[in-house]
Design a protein around this motif. Structure first.
Motif, PDB file in Angstrom:
ATOM      1  N   GLN A  44       2.232  -6.265 -10.835  1.00 34.18           N
ATOM      2  CA  GLN A  44       1.697  -5.057 -11.461  1.00 34.18           C
ATOM      3  C   GLN A  44       2.246  -3.793 -10.832  1.00 34.18           C
ATOM      4  OE1 GLN A  44      -2.661  -5.581 -11.315  1.00 34.18           O
ATOM      5  NE2 GLN A  44      -2.537  -5.207 -13.516  1.00 34.18           N
ATOM      6  N   VAL A  46       1.969  -2.854  -7.758  1.00 39.94           N
ATOM      7  CA  VAL A  46       1.086  -2.269  -6.758  1.00 39.94           C
ATOM      8  C   VAL A  46       1.509  -2.621  -5.334  1.00 39.94           C
ATOM      9  CG1 VAL A  46      -1.292  -2.014  -5.974  1.00 39.94           C
ATOM     10  CG2 VAL A  46      -0.824  -2.396  -8.387  1.00 39.94           C
ATOM     11  N   ARG A 137      -0.549  -6.235   4.703  1.00 38.11           N
ATOM     12  CA  ARG A 137      -1.913  -6.659   5.014  1.00 38.11           C
ATOM     13  C   ARG A 137      -2.051  -7.073   6.475  1.00 38.11           C
ATOM     14  NH1 ARG A 137      -7.056  -5.675   3.286  1.00 38.11           N
ATOM     15  NH2 ARG A 137      -8.129  -7.495   2.439  1.00 38.11           N
ATOM     16  N   TYR A 141       0.257  -0.930   9.580  1.00 34.30           N
ATOM     17  CA  TYR A 141       1.350   0.031   9.368  1.00 34.30           C
ATOM     18  C   TYR A 141       1.826   0.730  10.638  1.00 34.30           C
ATOM     19  CZ  TYR A 141      -0.369  -0.534   4.589  1.00 34.30           C
ATOM     20  OH  TYR A 141      -0.796  -1.073   3.404  1.00 34.30           O
TER      21      TYR A 141
ATOM     22  N   GLU B 682     -13.030  -1.916   0.194  1.00 32.12           N
ATOM     23  CA  GLU B 682     -12.790  -3.207  -0.453  1.00 32.12           C
ATOM     24  C   GLU B 682     -14.087  -3.899  -0.850  1.00 32.12           C
ATOM     25  OE1 GLU B 682     -10.022  -5.816   1.494  1.00 32.12           O
ATOM     26  OE2 GLU B 682      -9.112  -4.134   2.555  1.00 32.12           O
ATOM     27  N   THR B 695      -7.516  -7.724  -9.487  1.00 34.71           N
ATOM     28  CA  THR B 695      -6.105  -7.335  -9.469  1.00 34.71           C
ATOM     29  C   THR B 695      -5.927  -6.343  -8.333  1.00 34.71           C
ATOM     30  OG1 THR B 695      -6.320  -5.322 -10.803  1.00 34.71           O
ATOM     31  CG2 THR B 695      -6.068  -7.382 -12.021  1.00 34.71           C
ATOM     32  N   MET B 696      -4.698  -6.173  -7.895  1.00 32.25           N
ATOM     33  CA  MET B 696      -4.467  -5.190  -6.833  1.00 32.25           C
ATOM     34  C   MET B 696      -4.522  -3.762  -7.367  1.00 32.25           C
ATOM     35  SD  MET B 696      -1.704  -7.025  -4.312  1.00 32.25           S
ATOM     36  CE  MET B 696      -1.779  -5.766  -3.042  1.00 32.25           C
ATOM     37  N   MET B 697      -4.498  -3.630  -8.700  1.00 34.01           N
ATOM     38  CA  MET B 697      -4.672  -2.315  -9.316  1.00 34.01           C
ATOM     39  C   MET B 697      -6.131  -1.879  -9.193  1.00 34.01           C
ATOM     40  SD  MET B 697      -2.800  -0.103 -10.892  1.00 34.01           S
ATOM     41  CE  MET B 697      -1.494  -0.596 -12.007  1.00 34.01           C
ATOM     42  N   ASP B 698      -7.022  -2.848  -9.313  1.00 39.24           N
ATOM     43  CA  ASP B 698      -8.453  -2.523  -9.335  1.00 39.24           C
ATOM     44  C   ASP B 698      -9.128  -2.725  -7.985  1.00 39.24           C
ATOM     45  OD1 ASP B 698      -8.598  -1.895 -12.143  1.00 39.24           O
ATOM     46  OD2 ASP B 698      -8.250  -4.013 -12.497  1.00 39.24           O
ATOM     47  N   TYR B 699      -8.654  -3.716  -7.239  1.00 39.01           N
ATOM     48  CA  TYR B 699      -9.200  -3.978  -5.901  1.00 39.01           C
ATOM     49  C   TYR B 699      -8.255  -3.304  -4.923  1.00 39.01           C
ATOM     50  CZ  TYR B 699     -10.837  -6.551  -1.795  1.00 39.01           C
ATOM     51  OH  TYR B 699     -11.340  -6.883  -0.561  1.00 39.01           O
ATOM     52  N   LYS B 700      -8.723  -2.284  -4.250  1.00 44.18           N
ATOM     53  CA  LYS B 700      -7.820  -1.465  -3.463  1.00 44.18           C
ATOM     54  C   LYS B 700      -7.805  -1.843  -1.992  1.00 44.18           C
ATOM     55  CE  LYS B 700      -5.692   0.921  -6.426  1.00 44.18           C
ATOM     56  NZ  LYS B 700      -4.261   0.618  -6.592  1.00 44.18           N
ATOM     57  N   VAL B 701      -6.603  -2.165  -1.537  1.00 43.64           N
ATOM     58  CA  VAL B 701      -6.351  -2.441  -0.136  1.00 43.64           C
ATOM     59  C   VAL B 701      -5.718  -1.175   0.448  1.00 43.64           C
ATOM     60  CG1 VAL B 701      -4.784  -3.764   1.323  1.00 43.64           C
ATOM     61  CG2 VAL B 701      -6.057  -4.919  -0.481  1.00 43.64           C
ATOM     62  N   PRO B 702      -6.090  -0.778   1.660  1.00 46.76           N
ATOM     63  CA  PRO B 702      -5.530   0.466   2.204  1.00 46.76           C
ATOM     64  C   PRO B 702      -4.007   0.434   2.320  1.00 46.76           C
ATOM     65  CG  PRO B 702      -7.355  -0.317   3.572  1.00 46.76           C
ATOM     66  CD  PRO B 702      -7.059  -1.405   2.585  1.00 46.76           C
TER      67      PRO B 702
ATOM     68  N   ARG C 182      -9.583   6.684  -5.081  1.00 50.41           N
ATOM     69  CA  ARG C 182     -10.057   5.729  -4.077  1.00 50.41           C
ATOM     70  C   ARG C 182      -9.063   5.607  -2.938  1.00 50.41           C
ATOM     71  NH1 ARG C 182     -10.711   0.644  -7.802  1.00 50.41           N
ATOM     72  NH2 ARG C 182      -8.666   1.470  -8.348  1.00 50.41           N
ATOM     73  N   VAL C 183      -7.793   5.493  -3.296  1.00 49.36           N
ATOM     74  CA  VAL C 183      -6.735   5.474  -2.289  1.00 49.36           C
ATOM     75  C   VAL C 183      -5.621   6.380  -2.789  1.00 49.36           C
ATOM     76  CG1 VAL C 183      -7.235   3.143  -1.430  1.00 49.36           C
ATOM     77  CG2 VAL C 183      -5.620   3.443  -3.319  1.00 49.36           C
TER      78      VAL C 183
END
Lengths: 160, 771, 285
Positions: A44, A46, A137, A141, B682, B695-702, C182-183
């Motif tokens: 996607q 992302v 993950r 960073y 999260e 999805t990674m679009m909706d579930y946001k990881v920093p 959000r981010v």
């Protein structure tokens, strides 16, 4: 599903691969050409693990239709390995402890090579902006950024 | 002489052994592998949270050109496996228990065809009333999520369980009921923590093939070849000797790959088609089908005397296990073991349960039950400090465990750097100044702390050190490096044990046909447990070298000394020297046989003391060797949006001894950022049992711009006597205290205490405006 | 699916007209993601990338800007612009991440009409209009009218959005794009775009668009008019913020609740106006 023979300029060579019309560049690179350095993490756009260069700009291989990449120059991590900028970025990452699982790493290398090629030094914020679309993950960073700043840096952190 | 100026080994921040492969995109992960004639597979997930499968028609899918096999629950063996309760099958059989549960699998000549064929399968379901919350699961007359629960094979000692209960346990010391009367201050609250998705960047993946004899070979992303082998043996009804598990590089795991994932169904497709089959999940399938961190509700009550002495602590936790039991019993047990925290509190009552719900199964995830309870416990310590007008670090120091004190359950803590961690974060953070620092316009500013504890010792492990003919070394442990760097650390331990440069140590990739037993990568155990095995196996090899040398030198073995760079000599006689190559050559061709040092052990720390603590249904006979930490977080809260910006994190960890300081720092920094995701943004969410953000679009990881630039790792070395070179572990602790430290800092900034994770801008703003 | 890469607009329009559900492929950064998850499966894609001129930005004689539909976010991020037009690079740099910005296009974003996307909000604040070509001719309409509803525009099947036109910036003008997400790089939970010009210390003209809170960007004409000829005092800004918080039609979603959006809009509007005002004041001095 119907397949056509697609001709792509990848890493400086014209390569042919039988391809479905809806295949992405990432599909063709990985399954057609077995250039597996570009990773599939989300499909996607992302996660950034599939970042390659298209006509010299960083691109999401999962968001580029392969058929729409005909006539463009595609450079993957495998192709970048020949370049001096990549070698310097790679060495900086390796020596600064910036690698953990490594799945995001090829995408990060591509993003940082793009930053390095822009020239003119990079602040911590520049580095963070350049990899802002590459999710790592494992590392938090910090060491990635330190590695890139040690290589490209100069200017101090200039906030966000 | 080799002329090796300085040996690179223990204590050096060496680059990872595989760094070159990884930066060049040459590391081959499971999905990067191709076998001749290989098919590609895809899975279909259940559309309902709880339903009976009435019928299924796969004929159209099978008819699609390119499709080679379609499997549903009706086509697979009903062999069940699991962690403590064998409740899982490779595909749902008759009943589906969560949205996304795999119900059909297709192998085809390419992935697009396999996915296209999934749309052609027709299922008919009878929907059942789903059980979606822990309260619904425990309600009288709740539907049974596993109606045949009584018939499942279980590990002994689970006790009597209520309907939908997966496990029930308690740890009791002292007399907590009587102790409240001695307390001058008592705080009580209920905390709720959410499901967090692992989001390892490499989705779960397996590649399987079957040979003529029926022996199965599986390459897969996992945390233990031996757990994969054991579970596959169970799932397939094959002897373990017919299952070979291999682990290519793994793209992150964090606990999410500690059990089997897609291996069983991949093998079944390979068996069905007679061809190699690769199955790699899409991100959404991975997020919907695999596992998450346990959501939980934690009721906590803590009491102290006016001088800050902690007296009593009561905690009851209910973990939401989701639809399958997996590791829930262990998560619960470990959560309870960590629920008192690193403090001397005489009266403790820790109780809890894990329950089934019709949602994604929960499993191990960095911290393993500990972050959930610590979120409550460490906030209460902070609250007590506020109520007693004490400094939160002083209060913790006053009650901090020290070496020689007892853990809850009665084990003696053999090395404890907790106090030093607290002191170091206090100094590094310039604590007194920052506690008073003014906020910028439109912001509120705060800083606070959380204490951290964890373990690093459990279960069995082994190592083989072989001295090759030229004196170089092959090290084989079966340990899976999931990215944290254990291969490098184990090679460093091996190299330093033999006083060789690390460049002379070759590490064998995990392969159940070749590697010695290792329980797995988890519980922060690899450096400590496998490191011990490596150090001892190297020692065993060295004994053989010594014996050879003494025979050649015609001296006593005790007079043979190990010298740098792969040499031995006679003590006090510098010119008498032999190389490992000379000795190994003799061993291979003249006498004695090849030099192979081995060592095997099961965690051998002190057992729990039943006279001191009442431990009901506790799942571990022995687990321990405690590690400690302290984490300080400084935040700024936006008055308009409620957004919490983390300005600084100081994270000090007692690691015993840092084998590879850069790798230790990387673990701390990575754990902190995962902890910030848990604390701030999260959350896997469901609506009527349907996942709403897989999805990674909706579930946001920093990302890199969402994380503080200032994460300061601090290494504290307490020198654990039993550890390899004094080392303990550091994999998980970096995450554990982050969420309570953030909540404590937000409370310091705003005066508002939040009890539900994550601390979204909305929840913070609402609390501030309700203030 | 078939794929074409025509070299002229006329050819593209012809190809689109042949198949009812044929779609244009611009940067593909949203469309391909949707194809990957099989949300859409267009029978034909017509790539616009070989049509000359569509990736160009042209300065108009009146000081306005005309940009082709294929202009990327990256190009706009690097645009050197004047006054309120600086809203363009400021917005662009907050979109997604470098690789998306390098290929994602402004035209693609407007046609997709995601209520949480950045360009609709920013370009409505800049009073942009769009040029649309169809097989039967061309038309021009204000962007605010082109955007009909969430994910819906006035674009008819077979039509192509070819250009976006932005009027000249005011003499002493500035813009500000304040995005709350959000981010970093996420779609907006709430975004506020402001374009204003000053005459001496007083506000000469102002447009305020709120994004992420309604099916299309929200403006409040009356409230804006009320700010004209004021010195944009805190009370003035609060009033317009409150009226916009009432005007939005938010829904609960994965980013935030509707109620939360109403809570933060006044403060964010005030921030955006203050920022733009400060910038314009600096330009004045």
């Amino acid at each position: 599903m119907k397949r056509t023979l697609l001709e792509l300029n990848v890493n400086g060579e014209l390569q042919q691969a039988p391809t479905r019309p809806t295949a992405t560049l990432l599909d063709v690179l990985r399954d057609g050409l077995h250039l597996t350095g570009s990773k599939r993490g989300c499909d996607q756009g992302v996660c950034g693990a599939c970042t390659v260069l298209v006509d010299g700009r960083p691109a999401r291989a999962c968001l580029m239709l392969a058929v729409d990449c005909q006539g463009r120059r595609v450079t993957t991590i495998e192709g970048l390995n020949e370049s001096g900028e990549a070698a310097a970025v790679q060495q900086a990452l390796a020596e600064n402890g910036a690698i953990q699982c490594g799945y995001c790493t090829p995408g990060i290398v591509v993003a940082l090579v793009d930053l390095a090629r822009a020239g003119g030094g990079a602040s911590e914020n520049d580095v963070r902006r350049s990899i802002s679309g590459n999710i790592c993950r494992c590392s938090g960073y910090v060491k990635i950024v330190e590695a890139a700043v040690s290589l490209l840096g100069g200017k101090a952190s200039d906030g966000r | 002489m080799d002329g090796e100026a300085k040996l690179r080994g223990v204590g050096d921040s060496l680059p990872r052994l595989d760094a070159g492969d990884k930066v060049g995109g040459r590391a081959r992960y499971t999905d990067d592998l191709f076998r001749p004639g290989m098919l590609h597979a895809a899975l279909m997930g259940s559309p309902y949270p709880f339903a009976r499968i009435i019928s299924c028609d796969t004929s159209e899918a099978l008819a699609l050109p390119g499709v080679k096999a379609v499997l549903t629950g009706a086509d697979i063996p009903a062999n069940r496996w699991g962690g403590f309760i064998n409740d899982e099958t490779a595909l749902a059989i008759d009943i589906v228990r969560y949205v996304g549960e795999p119900i059909a699998a297709i192998a085809a000549t390419d992935l697009a065809t396999a996915r296209e064929a999934l749309d052609l399968i027709e299922f008919e379901f009878e929907e059942l009333d789903p059980v979606l919350t822990i309260d619904a699961a425990m309600a009288d007359g709740a539907p049974l999520i596993h109606e045949n629960f009584a018939e499942y094979e279980k590990r002994p000692g689970q006790g009597d369980l209520a309907p939908n209960q997966v496990s029930r346990q308690s740890i009791i010391e002292g007399d907590v009921e009587a102790a409240w009367a001695d307390c001058n201050v008592v705080v009580e609250n209920t905390y709720e923590v959410q499901a967090q998705s692992h989001v390892y960047i490499e989705p779960c993946s397996a590649l399987a093939e079957v040979d003529e004899s029926g022996k199965v070979t599986v390459w897969s992303a996992n945390q233990s070849i031996y757990k994969v082998q054991a579970s596959l043996s169970k799932a397939l009804g094959l002897p373990m000797s017919k299952v070979r598990a291999i682990t290519p590089p793994v793209g992150g795991a964090f606990g999410g790959k500690s059990g089997v994932t897609v291996q069983p169904i991949t093998v079944m497709l390979a068996q069905k088609t007679g061809r190699p089959v690769k199955l790699t999940l899409s991100r959404t399938d991975d997020m919907m089908m695999m596992r998450s961190r346990h959501a939980a509700r934690v009721r906590v009550r803590t009491g102290a005397m006016a001088d800050g002495t902690l007296v009593a602590h009561e905690l009851d936790v209910i973990y939401d296990g989701g639809a399958y039991a997996e590791d829930s019993a262990a998560v619960l047990g470990f959560g309870l073991l960590m629920a008192r925290g690193p403090y001397n509190i005489p009266h403790v009552k820790l109780t809890g349960s894990a329950v089934y719900t019709n949602k994604l199964r929960a499993g191990g995830f960095r911290g393993f039950g500990n972050p959930q309870v610590t979120f409550g416990t460490e906030q209460q310590i902070d609250e007590i400090a506020v109520r007693l007008k004490m400094d939160p670090i002083d209060l913790r120091l006053k009650n901090a465990l020290q070496t020689g004190d007892l853990w809850v359950g009665g084990q003696t803590v053999t090395s404890c750097g907790f106090r030093e961690c607290l002191e170091q974060v206090r100094d590094a953070a310039d604590w007194p100044t920052r506690r008073q620092a003014p906020a910028a316009n439109g912001k509120r500013r705060g800083i606070s702390v959380a204490g951290v504890s964890h373990i690093c010792g459990l279960l069995g492990t082994s190592a083989i050190v072989r001295v090759l003919e030229d004196g170089t070394i092959t090290l084989n442990t079966g340990a899976v490096d999931i990215g944290q760097g254990s291969d490098t650390v184990l090679a460093q331990i091996c190299a330093s044990s033999l006083r060789l440069d690390i460049g002379r140590v070759n590490l064998v990739a995990p392969d159940s046909d070749a590697s010695p037993y290792n329980w797995g990568t988890g519980g922060t155990r690899v450096t400590y447990m496998v490191g011990r095995a490596v150090e001892s196996a190297a020692g065993a090899a060295l004994e053989q070298i010594r014996q050879h040398a003494s025979e050649i030198f015609e001296c006593a073995p005790a007079d043979v000394e190990l010298r740098d760079g792969g040499h031995v000599g006679i003590v006090g006689v510098p010119e008498k020297e032999l190389s490992f190559a000379e000795i190994s050559g003799r061993a291979h061709y003249v006498t004695g046989g090849p030099i192979i040092g081995t060592h095997a052990l099961v965690y051998d720390g002190q057992e729990f003391d039943p006279k001191r603590a009442l431990m009901d249904h506790f799942p571990f006979a022995r687990i321990g060797t405690y590690v400690f930490g302290a984490q300080v977080v400084e935040v700024e809260v936006d008055e308009v949006t409620g957004q919490v910006e983390v300005l600084n994190v100081w994270s000090a960890h007692d690691v015993g001894r840092a084998i590879n300081p850069a790798a230790v720092e990387g673990q701390i920094q990575g754990g902190v950022v995962q902890g910030l995701g848990y604390a701030l943004c999260e959350e896997l969410t469901w609506e009527d049992g349907q996942p709403t953000n897989p999805t990674m679009m909706d579930y946001k990881v920093p990302g890199a711009l969402d994380t503080p630039t200032n994460i300061h790792p601090i290494i504290v070395e307490s020198e654990e006597e039993t550890g390899p070179f004094g080392a303990k572990g550091v994999g998980e602790p970096g995450l554990v205290g982050v969420a309570p430290a953030v909540a404590n800092a937000v409370a310091h900034a705003t005066g508002v205490r939040l009890t539900r994770l994550p601390l979204t801008p909305e929840s913070v703003l609402r609390a501030m405006t309700a203030e | 699916m078939d794929y074409f890469r025509p070299e002229s607009l006329e050819e593209a329009l012809g190809l689109l007209a042949e198949i009812p559900d044929a779609r244009c492929l611009a940067g593909g950064q949203t469309l391909v993601a949707m194809m990957n998850t099989r949300i859409v499966a267009p029978p034909r894609l017509v790539s616009l990338r070989d049509i000359p001129g569509l990736d160009q930005i042209e300065a108009l004689p009146n000081g306005g800007l005309r940009m082709g539909t294929m202009v990327t976010h990256e190009t706009l991020m690097n645009l050197s612009a004047n006054g309120a037009h600086r809203l363009l690079p400021e917005t662009a740099r907050q979109i997604a991440s470098p690789a998306i910005r390098a290929f994602g296009t402004v035209g693609g974003a407007l046609c997709h009409a995601d209520p949480a996307a950045d360009w609709p909000t920013a370009l409505v604040a800049l009073d942009a209009s769009v040029h649309v070509a169809g097989i039967d001719g061309k038309r021009r309409e204000p962007l605010a009218e082109f955007l009909v509803d969430a994910l819906t525009t006035t674009l008819e099947p077979g039509e192509i959005l070819t250009h976006i036109e932005i009027p000249p910036p005011g003499q002493t003008s500035a813009g500000a794009y304040v995005k709350f997400a959000r981010v970093e790089g996420d779609f907006a939970t709430v975004a506020v775009a402001v374009s204003l010009s000053l005459s001496g210390p007083t506000c000469e003209a102002i447009r305020i668009a709120v994004g992420g809170c309604s099916p299309v960007p929200t403006r409040d004409d009356a409230a804006e008019t009320g700010l004209v000829s004021t010195e944009l005092s805190e009370a003035d800004m609060q009033a317009v913020g409150n009226s916009l918080a009432t005007a939005i039609q938010p829904e609960d979603d994965g980013r935030a609740s509707a109620a939360y959006r109403r809570m933060v809009v006044p403060g964010l509007v005030q921030r955006a106006i203050t920022l733009a005002h400060d910038r314009a004041s600096e330009a004045r001095i």
